[in-house]
Design a protein around this motif. Sequence first.
Motif, short mmCIF file in Angstrom:
data_model
loop_
_atom_site.label_atom_id
_atom_site.label_comp_id
_atom_site.label_asym_id
_atom_site.label_seq_id
_atom_site.Cartn_x
_atom_site.Cartn_y
_atom_site.Cartn_z
N UNK A 1 0.87 -1.17 0.00
CA UNK A 1 0.00 0.00 0.00
C UNK A 1 0.90 1.21 0.00
N UNK A 2 0.54 2.22 -0.79
CA UNK A 2 1.33 3.43 -0.81
C UNK A 2 1.15 4.16 0.52
N UNK B 1 -3.35 2.97 19.03
CA UNK B 1 -1.91 2.73 18.97
C UNK B 1 -1.59 1.24 19.10
N UNK B 2 -2.64 0.42 19.17
CA UNK B 2 -2.53 -1.04 19.28
C UNK B 2 -1.85 -1.46 20.58
N UNK B 3 -2.06 -0.66 21.62
CA UNK B 3 -1.53 -1.00 22.93
C UNK B 3 -2.51 -1.83 23.74
N UNK C 1 2.67 -3.26 10.72
CA UNK C 1 3.50 -3.99 9.76
C UNK C 1 4.90 -3.41 9.91
N UNK C 2 5.71 -4.04 10.76
CA UNK C 2 7.00 -3.45 11.10
C UNK C 2 6.74 -2.19 11.90
N UNK D 1 3.18 5.95 8.17
CA UNK D 1 4.50 5.83 8.78
C UNK D 1 4.36 5.85 10.30
N UNK D 2 5.02 4.91 10.95
CA UNK D 2 4.86 4.75 12.38
C UNK D 2 5.18 6.00 13.19
N UNK D 3 6.25 6.70 12.85
CA UNK D 3 6.64 7.87 13.61
C UNK D 3 5.57 8.96 13.54
#
Length: 340
Positions: A3-4, A71-73, A106-107, A139-141
């Motif tokens: 996915x872009x 945040x998937x916590x 994903x990572x 992006x995670x950040x």
Amino acid sequence: MCAEYATFGLAPAMRAGGVLNDGGYQVHRDFVDFIVDGRPLLFQLSDLDAVSPLASDVPPAIFTAQVRSLLLESPAPLPGGRYVVYGCPECEDLACGAVTAVIQSDGEDFIWRDFAWQTGEHADLELNGYHGIGPFRFRGAEYRTALGALLNGSAPDPRRRVLLIGARVAVLAKLAAALRTIGVGADIAHDADGVPADELRGYGAVAFGHAAGEQERAAVRRAFERAGVPVAHVDGLAPIVPLLVAQIEHALDRSPADRRRLTRLTAADGGADVEVTSACRVTLTAYRIDRLSRTHTHEIFDGVLEAGRHRVALDAKAVRGRSFVVARTAGSVLVAAVNP
């Protein structure tokens, strides 16, 4: 999963409350919306009256839990790794319907996919999926920074209180009652002299009744300026409660102007000009005061408009004399006086 990358952000948003013509009420809700590639995600979901789980009127512990969930916590609240993205603004009950999506990591990245309209424990993607929306890879950040800011005290302050200034106590009392019914606090006063700054900070708007003099208005403005409290000022157009509620709702809207669905309303030459930024349901209502100071209400339009500018004809009987038009979508409201 391919996915872009899409950009992720957050912005204050509002579900506009209001007094409806059938005697009912629509509750005011402030919330934080998801901004995907610079545009509210809600706008991509056709004409949907809903709020995100990040509503500013929920208890702090619940608000924090919702942020940590995104945040998937914490485990997904629904089967299949699904999370509520938008829910009913009135009751937030899944049975009323909600937009859900699978949120996964994903990572370092976060992915939102398989959007669906869901009313029960399981989503039927084939029948109720939002095909063509997503998947979005963030992006995670960027994702963590945006949501993490809400945990650091950066959640929008709703300030859903209004100070009403004026001489017509009966009208102000009715207006205050209507505002409280839709979830907006309201206080009535003759002025703001001697009010501590901490109390003034609780107001998001000051509404002046039609009979309030210029000296009274200037004194109230100075009181807020001395307290260092930026506040929206509303000059009441007419002693019509639904009209005044609409004016105040517009003043309380803190969403960025370039991220609103309803951006323009004028009324002249037998028509109302309306501009929307995405397809949505729009209602137009005309209010008229006759020579005996009686209020007349007319439904002008109720339908879905595509993005762009539109002209809606006005019934000459509905807008003769001193008249006003209110345009409303689920998320915003505008008011315009009718120019002959």
